[in-house]
Design a protein around this motif. Sequence first.
Motif, mmCIF file in Angstrom:
data_model
loop_
_atom_site.group_PDB
_atom_site.id
_atom_site.type_symbol
_atom_site.label_atom_id
_atom_site.label_comp_id
_atom_site.label_asym_id
_atom_site.label_seq_id
_atom_site.Cartn_x
_atom_site.Cartn_y
_atom_site.Cartn_z
ATOM 1 N N UNK A 77 0.840 -1.040 0.185
ATOM 2 C CA UNK A 77 -0.179 0.264 0.483
ATOM 3 C C UNK A 77 0.855 1.039 0.024
ATOM 4 N N UNK A 78 0.133 2.290 0.268
ATOM 5 C CA UNK A 78 0.724 3.424 -0.124
ATOM 6 C C UNK A 78 2.536 3.976 1.147
ATOM 7 N N UNK A 79 2.626 4.497 1.206
ATOM 8 C CA UNK A 79 3.935 4.102 2.220
ATOM 9 C C UNK A 79 3.258 5.419 3.023
ATOM 10 N N UNK A 80 2.854 5.721 4.188
ATOM 11 C CA UNK A 80 2.263 6.518 4.927
ATOM 12 C C UNK A 80 3.002 7.781 5.186
ATOM 13 N N UNK A 81 2.629 9.286 5.696
ATOM 14 C CA UNK A 81 3.416 10.336 5.016
ATOM 15 C C UNK A 81 3.919 10.637 6.381
ATOM 16 N N UNK B 17 5.781 8.591 7.321
ATOM 17 C CA UNK B 17 7.693 7.968 6.450
ATOM 18 C C UNK B 17 7.591 8.394 5.155
ATOM 19 N N UNK B 18 7.612 9.556 5.774
ATOM 20 C CA UNK B 18 7.946 10.233 4.313
ATOM 21 C C UNK B 18 8.512 11.909 4.158
ATOM 22 N N UNK B 19 9.542 12.294 3.701
ATOM 23 C CA UNK B 19 9.657 13.413 4.298
ATOM 24 C C UNK B 19 9.186 14.986 2.879
ATOM 25 N N UNK B 20 8.711 16.057 2.763
ATOM 26 C CA UNK B 20 8.429 16.840 1.827
ATOM 27 C C UNK B 20 8.806 17.750 1.343
ATOM 28 N N UNK B 21 9.462 18.137 0.802
ATOM 29 C CA UNK B 21 10.288 18.997 0.658
ATOM 30 C C UNK B 21 9.360 20.861 0.268
ATOM 31 N N UNK B 22 9.693 21.977 0.129
ATOM 32 C CA UNK B 22 9.551 22.709 -0.124
ATOM 33 C C UNK B 22 8.460 22.122 -1.473
ATOM 34 N N UNK B 23 8.836 22.115 -2.708
ATOM 35 C CA UNK B 23 8.365 21.484 -3.974
ATOM 36 C C UNK B 23 7.383 20.619 -3.797
ATOM 37 N N UNK B 24 6.919 19.657 -2.696
ATOM 38 C CA UNK B 24 6.501 19.222 -2.286
ATOM 39 C C UNK B 24 6.432 17.404 -2.595
ATOM 40 N N UNK B 25 7.826 17.287 -3.322
ATOM 41 C CA UNK B 25 7.981 16.457 -3.258
ATOM 42 C C UNK B 25 8.442 15.568 -2.723
ATOM 43 N N UNK B 26 7.995 14.130 -2.186
ATOM 44 C CA UNK B 26 7.985 13.524 -1.207
ATOM 45 C C UNK B 26 9.332 11.878 -1.276
ATOM 46 N N UNK C 157 16.353 -3.755 8.048
ATOM 47 C CA UNK C 157 14.626 -4.946 7.275
ATOM 48 C C UNK C 157 14.516 -3.795 6.078
ATOM 49 N N UNK C 158 15.023 -2.639 5.604
ATOM 50 C CA UNK C 158 14.742 -2.051 4.330
ATOM 51 C C UNK C 158 13.489 -1.471 4.360
ATOM 52 N N UNK C 159 12.198 -1.502 5.121
ATOM 53 C CA UNK C 159 11.153 -0.630 5.097
ATOM 54 C C UNK C 159 11.089 0.837 5.532
ATOM 55 N N UNK C 160 10.925 1.328 5.149
ATOM 56 C CA UNK C 160 10.646 3.131 5.066
ATOM 57 C C UNK C 160 10.439 3.210 6.654
ATOM 58 N N UNK D 135 11.450 17.333 13.725
ATOM 59 C CA UNK D 135 12.360 17.632 13.794
ATOM 60 C C UNK D 135 13.769 17.085 13.264
ATOM 61 N N UNK D 136 13.247 16.376 12.317
ATOM 62 C CA UNK D 136 14.665 15.824 10.859
ATOM 63 C C UNK D 136 15.249 14.916 11.472
ATOM 64 N N UNK D 137 14.778 13.780 12.181
ATOM 65 C CA UNK D 137 15.130 12.634 12.719
ATOM 66 C C UNK D 137 14.616 11.854 12.289
ATOM 67 N N UNK D 138 15.655 10.378 11.962
ATOM 68 C CA UNK D 138 15.062 9.323 10.773
ATOM 69 C C UNK D 138 15.699 8.032 11.372
ATOM 70 N N UNK D 139 14.810 7.283 11.464
ATOM 71 C CA UNK D 139 15.186 6.679 12.402
ATOM 72 C C UNK D 139 14.158 5.199 11.921
ATOM 73 N N UNK D 140 14.924 3.259 12.183
ATOM 74 C CA UNK D 140 13.379 3.009 11.761
ATOM 75 C C UNK D 140 13.009 2.250 13.170
ATOM 76 N N UNK D 141 11.436 2.410 12.924
ATOM 77 C CA UNK D 141 10.315 2.203 14.301
ATOM 78 C C UNK D 141 11.226 1.124 14.887
ATOM 79 N N UNK D 142 11.993 0.227 14.719
ATOM 80 C CA UNK D 142 12.032 -1.208 15.358
ATOM 81 C C UNK D 142 12.913 -0.422 16.190
ATOM 82 N N UNK D 143 13.269 -0.610 17.178
ATOM 83 C CA UNK D 143 14.829 -0.276 18.349
ATOM 84 C C UNK D 143 15.158 -0.992 17.937
ATOM 85 N N UNK D 144 15.890 -2.049 17.864
ATOM 86 C CA UNK D 144 17.204 -2.523 17.654
ATOM 87 C C UNK D 144 17.967 -2.464 16.446
#
Length: 383
Positions: free
Chosen positions: A189-193, A195-204, A212-215, A221-230
């Motif tokens: 299904x579509x990637x949830x918002x 788990x997406x960064x959108x810049x000023x041009x709205x491109x995601x 695990x290769x999942x988004x 605040x600009x932190x990016x990490x997997x939701x599975x803490x290990x």
Amino acid sequence: MSENTLGLHYTDAPGHRVVAAALRAAYAWSVRDVQRNSAMLEIARMTGVVMEAHGPGKGPVTPAELVDRLRLPLRGLLAGVREQRAELDDVVLLDDEGRLTENAYDLVCEHVVPLKDAAGAQSWLPTWTTMHSDQIRQRVFTAMITSTKQDEYVASRRFLIEHPAGGEQELVELRDRVGGVRLAKGGYRAIPEDQVYRGLDAQGWWWPCLECKWPMAVTSTGKVRCRYRPHSAVFDLVPGTRPTLRRRDSARRVSPPAGKAVEGAKCVDAGVWRFVVVPGASELRIAAAAERAGAKVLLWPFRDRFDLLVEAGDEKFSVDVKECLSLSSLIERLRTRPPSARVLLPKSCEWQLETLRDALPGLAVTTETKFLGQVRTAVRKAR
């Protein structure tokens, strides 16, 4: 994580119901801006579930009060309504931004039970808030076991684990190239918002977890990490026409993943990710390490009677990988359904070894580190 039967088991005790209701209410609050009416109705329903578990005059009595409690440690909601679940006492479900915390995705979800008698599963709610983990796996594996061919089962399961997200056309081409892949309908299904960064041009843009290769999740605040803490790599977002990531932990030299355009991209449901992809990534990692050591490995033999059959020199080892951050849930599951092979705790769960042995003294259990050492020793002896 092997499932040698597709029968379901869960404890419908008040504590389990409160945890499930709190998680559903927290998710509803986190998406209220896009699902306003449905979300607020769901929170009201879950307030009723919590009130029923606590009894008259106890616990939160309004939806607003329940939401306030979701920003506090769960011990308050669980007081007096559950068996000992100390591992959940300090868990908070909603962060300061009104988003679900990582604990919700990687620990609390292991305690969810269905609440169909109180409030049926709503189509907009994700499976991991409405279904027991066994039910999620059953839905995924049913499509795979329609064929009696072991190689098709392995190809299907491996494809899902290795490709939990990607461009829709890319996924189709990869599936056709592998051949024999059988997946449940609507599996991507579509990637949830969030788990997406959108810049000023709205491109995601989205970034796959290195393990695990999942988004990965992207915070305001600009932190990016997997939701599975290990899966512990944490990155800072560097905005731009083509945004990039910068590793927070400078001591680690692993390169950050490259950003991918979100347009036309798909990913598996969070429940499939958490209960199929995450443990599957560990299974494949362990299998690859055993093969590098010189062993032969069969994945999910007999269509998942157990996870790995390893032939190392003159010895054969069968193991069942159990990646469950909730130790109490793991013990309950193993008591209810004894495994068909020696239990193997992956690196993220090796800390559970002694407690698991104490709780289940008759259980054959090892760790990833000890097991791979045993495999290497067996291979060396045969040379």
